[in-house]
Design a protein around this motif. Structure first.
Motif, PDB file in Angstrom:
ATOM      1  N   TYR A   1      25.439 -95.773 -89.985  1.00 17.37           N
ATOM      2  CA  TYR A   1      24.698 -96.504 -91.010  1.00 17.37           C
ATOM      3  C   TYR A   1      25.523 -97.633 -91.630  1.00 17.37           C
ATOM      4  CZ  TYR A   1      21.479 -92.583 -90.684  1.00 17.37           C
ATOM      5  OH  TYR A   1      20.602 -91.643 -90.233  1.00 17.37           O
ATOM      6  N   GLY A   2      26.731 -97.871 -91.102  1.00 14.63           N
ATOM      7  CA  GLY A   2      27.526 -99.010 -91.550  1.00 14.63           C
ATOM      8  C   GLY A   2      28.578 -98.717 -92.591  1.00 14.63           C
ATOM      9  N   TYR A   3      28.770 -97.441 -92.950  1.00 14.07           N
ATOM     10  CA  TYR A   3      29.777 -97.101 -93.952  1.00 14.07           C
ATOM     11  C   TYR A   3      31.163 -97.043 -93.306  1.00 14.07           C
ATOM     12  CZ  TYR A   3      26.058 -95.863 -97.211  1.00 14.07           C
ATOM     13  OH  TYR A   3      24.968 -95.901 -98.045  1.00 14.07           O
TER      14      TYR A   3
ATOM     15  N   GLU B   1      19.138 -83.830 -95.615  1.00 15.30           N
ATOM     16  CA  GLU B   1      19.765 -83.284 -94.408  1.00 15.30           C
ATOM     17  C   GLU B   1      21.224 -82.944 -94.715  1.00 15.30           C
ATOM     18  OE1 GLU B   1      21.315 -84.782 -90.008  1.00 15.30           O
ATOM     19  OE2 GLU B   1      20.068 -86.102 -91.257  1.00 15.30           O
ATOM     20  N   ILE B   2      21.615 -81.695 -94.518  1.00 17.30           N
ATOM     21  CA  ILE B   2      22.991 -81.279 -94.795  1.00 17.30           C
ATOM     22  C   ILE B   2      23.938 -81.887 -93.760  1.00 17.30           C
ATOM     23  CG2 ILE B   2      24.571 -79.325 -94.966  1.00 17.30           C
ATOM     24  CD1 ILE B   2      22.263 -77.599 -95.862  1.00 17.30           C
ATOM     25  N   ILE B   3      24.974 -82.568 -94.257  1.00 16.80           N
ATOM     26  CA  ILE B   3      26.018 -83.111 -93.393  1.00 16.80           C
ATOM     27  C   ILE B   3      27.214 -82.167 -93.334  1.00 16.80           C
ATOM     28  CG2 ILE B   3      27.593 -85.051 -93.007  1.00 16.80           C
ATOM     29  CD1 ILE B   3      24.631 -85.696 -92.565  1.00 16.80           C
ATOM     30  N   ASP B   4      27.624 -81.691 -94.504  1.00 16.41           N
ATOM     31  CA  ASP B   4      28.770 -80.782 -94.562  1.00 16.41           C
ATOM     32  C   ASP B   4      28.870 -80.211 -95.965  1.00 16.41           C
ATOM     33  OD1 ASP B   4      30.963 -79.361 -93.797  1.00 16.41           O
ATOM     34  OD2 ASP B   4      32.223 -81.080 -93.307  1.00 16.41           O
ATOM     35  N   GLU B   5      29.635 -79.152 -96.098  1.00 16.64           N
ATOM     36  CA  GLU B   5      29.959 -78.640 -97.427  1.00 16.64           C
ATOM     37  C   GLU B   5      31.018 -79.545 -98.053  1.00 16.64           C
ATOM     38  OE1 GLU B   5      30.183 -74.058 -97.620  1.00 16.64           O
ATOM     39  OE2 GLU B   5      30.765 -74.604 -95.576  1.00 16.64           O
ATOM     40  N   ALA B   6      30.878 -79.855 -99.325  1.00 18.05           N
ATOM     41  CA  ALA B   6      31.870 -80.667-100.022  1.00 18.05           C
ATOM     42  C   ALA B   6      32.898 -79.795-100.725  1.00 18.05           C
ATOM     43  CB  ALA B   6      31.187 -81.587-101.035  1.00 18.05           C
ATOM     44  N   GLY B   7      32.452 -78.684-101.303  1.00 16.74           N
ATOM     45  CA  GLY B   7      33.351 -77.802-102.028  1.00 16.74           C
ATOM     46  C   GLY B   7      32.677 -77.216-103.256  1.00 16.74           C
ATOM     47  N   TYR B   8      33.507 -76.803-104.218  1.00 16.41           N
ATOM     48  CA  TYR B   8      32.994 -76.134-105.411  1.00 16.41           C
ATOM     49  C   TYR B   8      33.454 -76.846-106.677  1.00 16.41           C
ATOM     50  CZ  TYR B   8      31.727 -72.147-102.457  1.00 16.41           C
ATOM     51  OH  TYR B   8      31.176 -71.336-101.492  1.00 16.41           O
ATOM     52  N   VAL B   9      32.573 -76.834-107.676  1.00 15.35           N
ATOM     53  CA  VAL B   9      32.905 -77.340-109.008  1.00 15.35           C
ATOM     54  C   VAL B   9      32.544 -76.261-110.023  1.00 15.35           C
ATOM     55  CG1 VAL B   9      32.614 -79.768-108.407  1.00 15.35           C
ATOM     56  CG2 VAL B   9      30.637 -78.448-109.199  1.00 15.35           C
ATOM     57  N   GLY B  10      33.048 -76.399-111.246  1.00 19.95           N
ATOM     58  CA  GLY B  10      32.804 -75.404-112.279  1.00 19.95           C
ATOM     59  C   GLY B  10      31.539 -75.682-113.072  1.00 19.95           C
ATOM     60  N   SER B  11      31.003 -74.628-113.662  1.00 18.40           N
ATOM     61  CA  SER B  11      29.788 -74.766-114.466  1.00 18.40           C
ATOM     62  C   SER B  11      30.058 -75.434-115.802  1.00 18.40           C
ATOM     63  CB  SER B  11      29.160 -73.388-114.720  1.00 18.40           C
ATOM     64  OG  SER B  11      28.819 -72.757-113.507  1.00 18.40           O
ATOM     65  N   TRP B  12      31.271 -75.300-116.301  1.00 13.82           N
ATOM     66  CA  TRP B  12      31.650 -75.972-117.540  1.00 13.82           C
ATOM     67  C   TRP B  12      33.143 -76.248-117.511  1.00 13.82           C
ATOM     68  CZ3 TRP B  12      29.747 -70.828-117.934  1.00 13.82           C
ATOM     69  CH2 TRP B  12      30.703 -69.860-118.224  1.00 13.82           C
ATOM     70  N   PRO B  13      33.628 -77.128-118.371  1.00 15.06           N
ATOM     71  CA  PRO B  13      35.055 -77.485-118.349  1.00 15.06           C
ATOM     72  C   PRO B  13      35.937 -76.261-118.571  1.00 15.06           C
ATOM     73  CG  PRO B  13      33.820 -78.972-119.749  1.00 15.06           C
ATOM     74  CD  PRO B  13      32.896 -77.857-119.404  1.00 15.06           C
ATOM     75  N   GLY B  14      36.930 -76.070-117.704  1.00  9.47           N
ATOM     76  CA  GLY B  14      37.851 -74.965-117.834  1.00  9.47           C
ATOM     77  C   GLY B  14      37.457 -73.749-117.033  1.00  9.47           C
ATOM     78  N   TYR B  15      36.218 -73.713-116.550  1.00  7.86           N
ATOM     79  CA  TYR B  15      35.759 -72.535-115.824  1.00  7.86           C
ATOM     80  C   TYR B  15      36.533 -72.380-114.519  1.00  7.86           C
ATOM     81  CZ  TYR B  15      32.698 -69.105-113.622  1.00  7.86           C
ATOM     82  OH  TYR B  15      32.206 -67.970-113.025  1.00  7.86           O
ATOM     83  N   CYS B  16      37.217 -71.229-114.379  1.00  8.41           N
ATOM     84  CA  CYS B  16      37.990 -70.913-113.166  1.00  8.41           C
ATOM     85  C   CYS B  16      38.987 -72.007-112.802  1.00  8.41           C
ATOM     86  CB  CYS B  16      37.055 -70.624-112.003  1.00  8.41           C
ATOM     87  SG  CYS B  16      36.362 -68.956-112.103  1.00  8.41           S
ATOM     88  N   GLY B  17      39.623 -72.567-113.811  1.00  8.91           N
ATOM     89  CA  GLY B  17      40.691 -73.534-113.554  1.00  8.91           C
ATOM     90  C   GLY B  17      40.249 -74.973-113.469  1.00  8.91           C
TER      91      GLY B  17
ATOM     92  N   ASP C   1      36.177 -85.091 -97.256  1.00  6.63           N
ATOM     93  CA  ASP C   1      36.820 -84.956 -95.950  1.00  6.63           C
ATOM     94  C   ASP C   1      36.373 -86.125 -95.078  1.00  6.63           C
ATOM     95  OD1 ASP C   1      36.768 -83.849 -92.962  1.00  6.63           O
ATOM     96  OD2 ASP C   1      38.248 -82.694 -94.104  1.00  6.63           O
ATOM     97  N   LYS C   2      37.310 -86.705 -94.315  1.00  3.61           N
ATOM     98  CA  LYS C   2      37.019 -87.916 -93.544  1.00  3.61           C
ATOM     99  C   LYS C   2      35.921 -87.698 -92.504  1.00  3.61           C
ATOM    100  CE  LYS C   2      39.357 -91.820 -91.374  1.00  3.61           C
ATOM    101  NZ  LYS C   2      38.396 -91.978 -90.274  1.00  3.61           N
ATOM    102  N   SER C   3      35.716 -86.475 -92.070  1.00  2.14           N
ATOM    103  CA  SER C   3      34.668 -86.205 -91.091  1.00  2.14           C
ATOM    104  C   SER C   3      33.289 -86.592 -91.620  1.00  2.14           C
ATOM    105  CB  SER C   3      34.680 -84.729 -90.691  1.00  2.14           C
ATOM    106  OG  SER C   3      34.390 -83.908 -91.815  1.00  2.14           O
ATOM    107  N   VAL C   4      33.129 -86.513 -92.956  1.00  2.00           N
ATOM    108  CA  VAL C   4      31.856 -86.904 -93.566  1.00  2.00           C
ATOM    109  C   VAL C   4      31.654 -88.404 -93.419  1.00  2.00           C
ATOM    110  CG1 VAL C   4      30.553 -87.004 -95.726  1.00  2.00           C
ATOM    111  CG2 VAL C   4      31.918 -84.984 -95.191  1.00  2.00           C
ATOM    112  N   LEU C   5      32.723 -89.172 -93.643  1.00  2.00           N
ATOM    113  CA  LEU C   5      32.635 -90.623 -93.476  1.00  2.00           C
ATOM    114  C   LEU C   5      32.254 -90.971 -92.041  1.00  2.00           C
ATOM    115  CD1 LEU C   5      33.096 -93.491 -94.629  1.00  2.00           C
ATOM    116  CD2 LEU C   5      35.496 -93.258 -93.996  1.00  2.00           C
TER     117      LEU C   5
ATOM    118  N   LEU D   1      38.279 -86.664-104.269  1.00  2.00           N
ATOM    119  CA  LEU D   1      37.157 -87.476-103.820  1.00  2.00           C
ATOM    120  C   LEU D   1      37.639 -88.886-103.472  1.00  2.00           C
ATOM    121  CD1 LEU D   1      34.060 -86.706-106.068  1.00  2.00           C
ATOM    122  CD2 LEU D   1      34.282 -86.379-103.625  1.00  2.00           C
ATOM    123  N   LYS D   2      37.214 -89.398-102.322  1.00  2.00           N
ATOM    124  CA  LYS D   2      37.479 -90.776-101.926  1.00  2.00           C
ATOM    125  C   LYS D   2      36.136 -91.459-101.675  1.00  2.00           C
ATOM    126  CE  LYS D   2      41.775 -89.408 -99.603  1.00  2.00           C
ATOM    127  NZ  LYS D   2      42.530 -89.426 -98.329  1.00  2.00           N
ATOM    128  N   PHE D   3      36.167 -92.779-101.443  1.00  2.00           N
ATOM    129  CA  PHE D   3      34.901 -93.436-101.162  1.00  2.00           C
ATOM    130  C   PHE D   3      35.042 -94.447-100.029  1.00  2.00           C
ATOM    131  CE2 PHE D   3      36.740 -96.218-104.459  1.00  2.00           C
ATOM    132  CZ  PHE D   3      36.577 -97.473-103.891  1.00  2.00           C
TER     133      PHE D   3
END
Length: 367
Positions: free
Chosen positions: A58-60, A117-133, A48-52, A34-36
């Motif tokens: 809007y000035g970001y 409004e959907i801009i893009d998919e960001a990805g996946y995170v786990g439901s709890w710590p350790g889940y699937c790596g 992903d930079k395409s989101v930026l 993640l970047k900002f």
């Protein structure tokens, strides 16, 4: 008998083959840190930079201060078979726009909200710590009531910084979206077993979110001071302007007292009082002066230090001091150094211990 033995051998062989197959289960994974980017006091978090680029209108813009987080999301291009079969409780996260403001939200939040409004998919995170790596780095959504903006924390350091921030935007967490992957090795193979033990020492795991109200000092044009936990919509302080935030907080007066008391010990309610004779506006436990008028509830403190410290860890006393030569001069201190300064050096009157509390805008209490 031979048939029974053969059946047992067949069953054990099947179990062995199944176990061997499971143990060899793995999948390739790409982690997007993640970047900002920034716009004045607001930030956009992106994988992903395409989101930026989508929010440049809007000035970001990208930030020179943006250091990629040590944590990230699994790429949205992850194999569907992995999600459907191996890791069905992975949480899909999206970049969305809400009236031009960027946010990260889960699919469950998105499908129930038509304003996003959907801009893009960001990805996946786990439901709890350790889940699937995943690691114990949590993607924590934070909100500033003053800015009406969202930010995101990914490390314990982020969360601790947000508890006390000099910009007075009072960020506090609203939810844990999910648990992130370690981004120091962005391309790797994740091997079975996928589920780790849930780490109870994680700062946002199995904790009660406790909202805190920092003590604020305000001043009027004549130099009179007032102490409050909120300047907003207070007719008594309409001529006062913000002066200082103290590194002492009260527990939010809207807190669920039975739940917190059960976890952390007995609590006492602090009020804000106005006294037109001494021209003071201060925090007090009770009405002890006929000239004082109780204005509103300011927040809670804990009565006992030991139980509160066991629950919150970071606990400090709150003492009230008054200038004997000018009764309108009130000060609240918590550290031994400050207590010694007002007791010994300034020789102010110690009005006593008010109770125990923590600092910043929020804390996590142990259940």
């Amino acid at each position: 008998m031979k048939m029974e033995i053969d059946n047992k051998i067949l069953i054990f062989s099947s179990i062995f083959l199944l176990t061997e197959s499971i143990l060899e289960s793995s999948f390739p994974l790409t982690v997007l840190p993640l970047k900002f980017g920034e716009k004045n006091d607001s930030r956009i978090y992106y994988s992903d930079k395409s989101v930026l680029d989508s929010f440049k209108y809007y000035g970001y813009t990208s930030s020179d201060l943006s250091i990629p987080s040590p944590f990230g999301l699994a790429t949205p291009d992850i194999d569907c078979e992995v999600i459907d079969t191996l890791c069905p409780q992975m949480i899909q996260v999206f970049h969305v726009s809400v009236n031009g403001s960027p946010r990260l939200v889960s699919w469950n939040d998105l499908k129930e909200n038509e304003t996003m409004e959907i801009i893009d998919e960001a990805g996946y995170v786990g439901s709890w710590p350790g889940y699937c790596g995943t690691s114990n780095g949590a993607l924590v959504e934070m909100f500033s009531p003053l800015l009406k903006e969202f930010q995101y924390a990914t490390t314990n350091e982020d969360i601790l910084k947000a508890r006390w921030n000099e910009d007075r935007h009072f960020w506090h967490p609203t939810k844990v979206i999910g648990y992130l992957f370690n981004a120091t090795d962005p391309i790797r193979t994740v091997n079975y077993p996928f589920n780790a033990i849930r780490p109870l020492d994680n700062v946002v795991f199995n904790k009660i979110l406790l909202r805190l109200r920092p003590i604020i000092r305000a001043k009027d044009s004549n130099g009179l001071v007032a102490f409050t936990t909120s300047l907003k919509e207070n007719d008594y302080l309409k001529l006062y302007k913000f002066d200082k935030v103290f590194n002492i907080s009260l527990i939010d007066q809207m807190t669920n007292v039975p739940v917190i008391s059960d976890a952390c010990g007995k609590m006492m309610l602090i009020y804000e009082f106005s006294n037109p004779i001494t021209r003071t506006y201060r925090l007090k436990l009770r009405d002890s002066d006929p000239n004082e008028e109780m204005v509103k509830r300011a927040g809670y403190v804990f009565r006992e230090e030991s139980s509160a410290r066991r629950c919150l860890g970071d606990i400090q006393p709150i003492y009230e001091f008054q200038n004997p030569g000018k009764q309108s001069d009130i000060h609240y201190v918590s550290t031994p150094e400050e207590i010694n300064e007002y007791n010994v050096t300034k020789r102010w009157t110690n009005l006593g211990l008010m109770g125990f509390s923590s600092w910043g805008n929020f804390a996590f209490a142990k259940r």
